[in-house]
Design a protein around this motif. Sequence first.
Motif, PDB file in Angstrom:
ATOM      1  N   LYS A  96       0.818  -1.217   0.000  1.00 11.64           N
ATOM      2  CA  LYS A  96       0.000   0.000   0.000  1.00 11.64           C
ATOM      3  C   LYS A  96       0.851   1.266   0.000  1.00 11.64           C
ATOM      4  O   LYS A  96       0.573   2.233  -0.696  1.00 11.64           O
ATOM      5  N   GLU A  97       1.897   1.246   0.853  1.00 16.93           N
ATOM      6  CA  GLU A  97       2.771   2.410   0.975  1.00 16.93           C
ATOM      7  C   GLU A  97       3.474   2.690  -0.357  1.00 16.93           C
ATOM      8  O   GLU A  97       3.523   3.834  -0.823  1.00 16.93           O
ATOM      9  N   TYR A 101       2.494   1.715  -3.317  1.00 13.28           N
ATOM     10  CA  TYR A 101       1.482   2.150  -4.281  1.00 13.28           C
ATOM     11  C   TYR A 101       1.273   3.661  -4.174  1.00 13.28           C
ATOM     12  O   TYR A 101       1.235   4.380  -5.169  1.00 13.28           O
ATOM     13  N   ARG A 102       1.161   4.143  -2.915  1.00 22.75           N
ATOM     14  CA  ARG A 102       0.939   5.576  -2.704  1.00 22.75           C
ATOM     15  C   ARG A 102       2.129   6.415  -3.174  1.00 22.75           C
ATOM     16  O   ARG A 102       1.963   7.454  -3.796  1.00 22.75           O
ATOM     17  N   GLN A 145       1.989   6.540  -6.889  1.00 28.80           N
ATOM     18  CA  GLN A 145       0.935   7.464  -7.293  1.00 28.80           C
ATOM     19  C   GLN A 145       1.428   8.911  -7.270  1.00 28.80           C
ATOM     20  O   GLN A 145       1.226   9.677  -8.203  1.00 28.80           O
ATOM     21  N   ILE A 164      -3.003  -8.211  -5.027  1.00 30.57           N
ATOM     22  CA  ILE A 164      -4.140  -7.411  -4.546  1.00 30.57           C
ATOM     23  C   ILE A 164      -5.392  -8.284  -4.476  1.00 30.57           C
ATOM     24  O   ILE A 164      -6.135  -8.249  -3.502  1.00 30.57           O
ATOM     25  N   SER A 202      -8.148  -8.759  -1.191  1.00 33.21           N
ATOM     26  CA  SER A 202      -9.341  -7.912  -1.209  1.00 33.21           C
ATOM     27  C   SER A 202     -10.287  -8.406  -2.273  1.00 33.21           C
ATOM     28  O   SER A 202      -9.884  -8.745  -3.383  1.00 33.21           O
ATOM     29  N   ASP A 259     -11.735  -5.331  -5.504  1.00 33.58           N
ATOM     30  CA  ASP A 259     -10.941  -4.150  -5.857  1.00 33.58           C
ATOM     31  C   ASP A 259     -10.395  -4.336  -7.269  1.00 33.58           C
ATOM     32  O   ASP A 259      -9.427  -5.042  -7.498  1.00 33.58           O
ATOM     33  N   THR A 292      -7.399  -0.683  -8.216  1.00 31.26           N
ATOM     34  CA  THR A 292      -5.963  -0.650  -7.939  1.00 31.26           C
ATOM     35  C   THR A 292      -5.167  -1.475  -8.960  1.00 31.26           C
ATOM     36  O   THR A 292      -4.208  -0.950  -9.545  1.00 31.26           O
TER      37      THR A 292
END
Lengths: 291, 291
Positions: free
Chosen positions: A2-3, A5-6, A9, A112, A116, A119, A122
């Motif tokens: 997640k980190e 990915y951010r 981004q 991913i 989840s 989703d 993403t």
Amino acid sequence: MKETYRELQQEVSKRGFGSCCHNLIEKLFFEAARVLSNSEKQDTVSKVLGKSYFTFARKYKSRPINEALYWEDRDNVAAVLRAILTGRRRTLEAEAITRGIYTVTMTCCAAIDVNSSGDKKTPGTIFEWLCAAIMTAALEVEPCRSLAVLNLDLETKLPTDFIFDLGREKPKFHLPVKTSTRERIIQVWAHQRVLDGVYGVGRFLAMPVILTETKLGSAKNEVVEICLPLQWRLYQMHIASLWNVCYLDAPSAYLSLDRKFPRVAVSTIGDMLAANGRLDELLEAHGLKPK
Amino acid sequence: MKETYRELQQEVSKRGFGSCCHNLIEKLFFEAARVLSNSEKQDTVSKVLGKSYFTFARKYKSRPINEALYWEDRDNVAAVLRAILTGRRRTLEAEAITRGIYTVTMTCCAAIDVNSSGDKKTPGTIFEWLCAAIMTAALEVEPCRSLAVLNLDLETKLPTDFIFDLGREKPKFHLPVKTSTRERIIQVWAHQRVLDGVYGVGRFLAMPVILTETKLGSAKNEVVEICLPLQWRLYQMHIASLWNVCYLDAPSAYLSLDRKFPRVAVSTIGDMLAANGRLDELLEAHGLKPK
């Protein structure tokens, strides 16, 4: 993941698809691979002639993965990815390009999927960034995502998929990126039609990049491939002409359209990017010869 | 509701949109209304100028519902529905038609929303059947869902939305039905382009019926309306020409396109179906005068 990915981004929105972005994509790939090493590999029943698929399972099952295209050797995959992203695509075989890009994409998507349910955004966004980074390296120009429309009293911005503009009187590529299309593919032809109408026929070359058309039916654990080749021919004849449709896991029903008359050009991403492949042919024809 | 939904499904596939189907739609509406009478009505923050929305909440929140269009008096709604479905649409005011159809649709959709998260298919299918039944009554002909393509050596069936064929040398309507569209609306223009290409321009009249373009942002409980009027104008100029776009909860950004040049014809479903409305105008022009 997640980190990273951010971070990716932020990097993409601030600085685009340069070397920092390459490093973050590689980092994301290795993190995703770690998630999958804690997942169970499971067989599926493939209804796709000549292809076998497996899934990763943890909390949820991943999308189906083509065995023949998935490379277990992560370091090799990373080396291929790095070669493509640093402008050395012509040193690789077409098959290695396809398998490398397929493995990076599927590793990130499956990692991913297993954690989840539902989703789709993403994985789709990561695939978009990866394709944009690959084409930025191949064409040596950063993409934009909208075009100005100046048409008498109508003045607006047309939002688009990635546009790679090689400059005045040179080809301009339109790059829609989709994890799968089915009947939604008609949007790609329709966007091309609008570009033809607003800017003139032949001004933009549509080169959609699509991951796969397979789908796992969870009840029977069956993998099916959903293709509409006759519709594609009608779209190509009646809406607009796409320059070349690229697949990572190419359905044979669509590859065969490449050899029919009238033709819809379809290829694997490796056959597009390898030395003397479709992209090089086009660049050569416009005096943009590969070095 | 599930049992009635299944009966309706069987009825539609076996016998189409006749009086048995009408009875089942009415039954479904009253069952849905009962579900909602056990749900809590909640306010929302409307970001749509001049419109207020509420939701029903039970296990989940329903989609937002336009207060001014939603009729609490179920028996009145059922009477309006019955008048429309039995060929008496011309006895009703445009506003009553819009409110009646809106209330039936939203009641069925919201009753599914409050009990299941993420089921978009069932509400969409019910809305499709309702619209098909309404147009079957209005045009006095049952729809089909595919067309033969005979084009030299290419022979196939083109799957379509509902097609209402008034006969040789008479208008043929193409009726895509959507609960909301956003950027997916381009598909409707693209399908029209294929019909124009295969059968000739003007042969089919596209009349999409759309429920609404609103969306509830659950974090802030805000209702927003997502419209792309400039894109619509580009599509109408460059892809194909839609005959008339019908809304149940019409966005003012789209209604204003009806008064601009070049025009995209947009109306409420009431203004389409009422006496001397858009449908009657067209039928009259082709010697199919309303009785």
